[in-house]
Design a protein around this motif. Structure first.
Motif, short mmCIF file in Angstrom:
data_model
loop_
_atom_site.label_atom_id
_atom_site.label_comp_id
_atom_site.label_asym_id
_atom_site.label_seq_id
_atom_site.Cartn_x
_atom_site.Cartn_y
_atom_site.Cartn_z
N TYR A 118 -8.34 9.08 7.53
CA TYR A 118 -8.48 10.07 8.60
C TYR A 118 -8.33 11.44 7.99
O TYR A 118 -7.90 11.58 6.84
CB TYR A 118 -7.45 9.84 9.72
CG TYR A 118 -6.02 10.12 9.34
CD1 TYR A 118 -5.43 11.35 9.63
CD2 TYR A 118 -5.26 9.16 8.68
CE1 TYR A 118 -4.11 11.61 9.28
CE2 TYR A 118 -3.94 9.41 8.34
CZ TYR A 118 -3.37 10.64 8.64
OH TYR A 118 -2.07 10.90 8.29
N LEU A 119 -8.74 12.46 8.72
CA LEU A 119 -8.53 13.81 8.22
C LEU A 119 -7.91 14.67 9.30
O LEU A 119 -8.03 14.40 10.49
CB LEU A 119 -9.83 14.42 7.68
CG LEU A 119 -11.05 14.55 8.59
CD1 LEU A 119 -10.93 15.75 9.51
CD2 LEU A 119 -12.29 14.69 7.75
N VAL B 160 -8.30 21.47 5.23
CA VAL B 160 -8.59 20.11 5.70
C VAL B 160 -7.87 19.17 4.74
O VAL B 160 -7.97 19.32 3.52
CB VAL B 160 -10.11 19.81 5.69
CG1 VAL B 160 -10.37 18.37 6.11
CG2 VAL B 160 -10.87 20.79 6.59
N THR B 161 -7.13 18.22 5.31
CA THR B 161 -6.44 17.23 4.50
C THR B 161 -7.04 15.87 4.80
O THR B 161 -7.07 15.44 5.96
CB THR B 161 -4.93 17.21 4.80
OG1 THR B 161 -4.43 18.54 4.68
CG2 THR B 161 -4.20 16.31 3.82
N VAL B 162 -7.55 15.20 3.78
CA VAL B 162 -8.12 13.86 3.92
C VAL B 162 -7.05 12.87 3.48
O VAL B 162 -6.53 12.96 2.37
CB VAL B 162 -9.40 13.69 3.08
CG1 VAL B 162 -10.02 12.32 3.30
CG2 VAL B 162 -10.41 14.80 3.39
N HIS B 163 -6.71 11.93 4.38
CA HIS B 163 -5.65 10.94 4.14
C HIS B 163 -6.27 9.54 4.02
O HIS B 163 -7.27 9.25 4.68
CB HIS B 163 -4.67 10.90 5.31
CG HIS B 163 -4.01 12.20 5.59
ND1 HIS B 163 -2.76 12.49 5.14
CD2 HIS B 163 -4.42 13.28 6.32
CE1 HIS B 163 -2.41 13.70 5.56
NE2 HIS B 163 -3.41 14.19 6.27
N HIS C 241 0.85 -1.20 0.00
CA HIS C 241 0.00 0.00 0.00
C HIS C 241 0.88 1.25 0.00
O HIS C 241 2.06 1.19 0.35
CB HIS C 241 -0.89 0.03 1.24
CG HIS C 241 -2.03 -0.90 1.18
ND1 HIS C 241 -1.89 -2.26 1.39
CD2 HIS C 241 -3.34 -0.70 0.93
CE1 HIS C 241 -3.07 -2.84 1.27
NE2 HIS C 241 -3.97 -1.92 0.99
N ARG C 242 0.28 2.36 -0.36
CA ARG C 242 0.93 3.65 -0.26
C ARG C 242 -0.05 4.64 0.35
O ARG C 242 -1.27 4.45 0.28
CB ARG C 242 1.41 4.14 -1.62
CG ARG C 242 0.27 4.49 -2.55
CD ARG C 242 0.75 5.05 -3.86
NE ARG C 242 -0.37 5.10 -4.80
CZ ARG C 242 -0.28 4.83 -6.07
NH1 ARG C 242 0.88 4.51 -6.60
NH2 ARG C 242 -1.34 4.89 -6.84
N ALA C 243 0.49 5.69 0.92
CA ALA C 243 -0.35 6.75 1.47
C ALA C 243 -0.72 7.73 0.36
O ALA C 243 0.06 7.96 -0.57
CB ALA C 243 0.41 7.48 2.57
N ASN C 244 -1.92 8.28 0.47
CA ASN C 244 -2.37 9.30 -0.46
C ASN C 244 -3.22 10.30 0.31
O ASN C 244 -3.63 10.01 1.45
CB ASN C 244 -3.15 8.70 -1.62
CG ASN C 244 -3.13 9.57 -2.87
OD1 ASN C 244 -2.79 10.75 -2.81
ND2 ASN C 244 -3.49 8.98 -4.00
N TYR C 245 -3.49 11.45 -0.27
CA TYR C 245 -4.27 12.47 0.42
C TYR C 245 -4.89 13.43 -0.58
O TYR C 245 -4.48 13.50 -1.73
CB TYR C 245 -3.40 13.24 1.42
CG TYR C 245 -2.38 14.13 0.76
CD1 TYR C 245 -2.66 15.46 0.49
CD2 TYR C 245 -1.15 13.63 0.37
CE1 TYR C 245 -1.73 16.28 -0.13
CE2 TYR C 245 -0.22 14.43 -0.26
CZ TYR C 245 -0.51 15.76 -0.50
OH TYR C 245 0.40 16.56 -1.14
N ALA C 246 -5.85 14.21 -0.08
CA ALA C 246 -6.44 15.31 -0.84
C ALA C 246 -6.48 16.52 0.08
O ALA C 246 -6.95 16.43 1.22
CB ALA C 246 -7.84 14.96 -1.31
N LEU C 247 -5.98 17.65 -0.38
CA LEU C 247 -6.02 18.90 0.37
C LEU C 247 -7.25 19.69 -0.05
O LEU C 247 -7.45 19.94 -1.24
CB LEU C 247 -4.76 19.72 0.11
CG LEU C 247 -4.70 21.09 0.78
CD1 LEU C 247 -4.68 20.94 2.30
CD2 LEU C 247 -3.48 21.86 0.30
N VAL C 248 -8.08 20.04 0.93
CA VAL C 248 -9.30 20.80 0.67
C VAL C 248 -9.16 22.15 1.36
O VAL C 248 -9.03 22.22 2.58
CB VAL C 248 -10.54 20.06 1.21
CG1 VAL C 248 -11.81 20.85 0.90
CG2 VAL C 248 -10.63 18.65 0.64
#
Length: 129
Positions: free
Chosen positions: A51-52, A120-123, A3-10
């Motif tokens: 998590y966020l 807000v960063t959603v991980h 697996h790898r980590a990913n995120y979205a910055l809002v």
């Protein structure tokens, strides 16, 4: 499977409260009791361990909600703090879905609290193909 980590910055940049003059946050748009639903993309149908983290200013009560795809995260979402804070919350009551997801901050209308939310960063973790 690795697996790898990913995120979205809002970028939320919103001031929530009963009136627009309760706190001075010129960088934030006054939105009243709820932010718009901000969209972010998740490129997998197998997002896990989500998590966020959020930046918040002058939260006065535990009763405000964070919602993903219209569903509350459950429990208390943002604790009170006098100034700036960074808070993390597990995404356990809802699931991220592949494609477009939404994030919304909703103020508890029963209290006289004004606060602001910046980023807000959603991980999440996703499988490596």
């Amino acid at each position: 499977m690795p697996h790898r980590a990913n995120y979205a910055l809002v970028n939320v940049s919103c001031h929530l409260g009963p009136t627009d003059d309760a706190i001075e946050v010129p960088w934030a748009e006054y939105v009243g009791d709820a932010t718009p639903e901000f969209e972010f993309e998740v490129p997998t149908d197998d997002a896990t361990d989500a998590y966020l983290g959020l930046q918040a200013f002058r939260v006065g009560t535990f009763d405000h909600e964070l919602r993903i795809n219209g569903e509350s995260l459950g429990g208390f979402d943002v604790p009170p703090a006098d100034g700036w804070q960074y808070w993390e919350d597990a995404v356990t009551e809802v699931e991220l879905r592949e494609g477009t997801n939404t994030l919304q901050v909703v103020r508890d209308e029963s209290v006289d609290d004004s606060f602001a939310v910046n980023n807000v960063t959603v991980h999440w973790r996703e499988p490596v193909e």
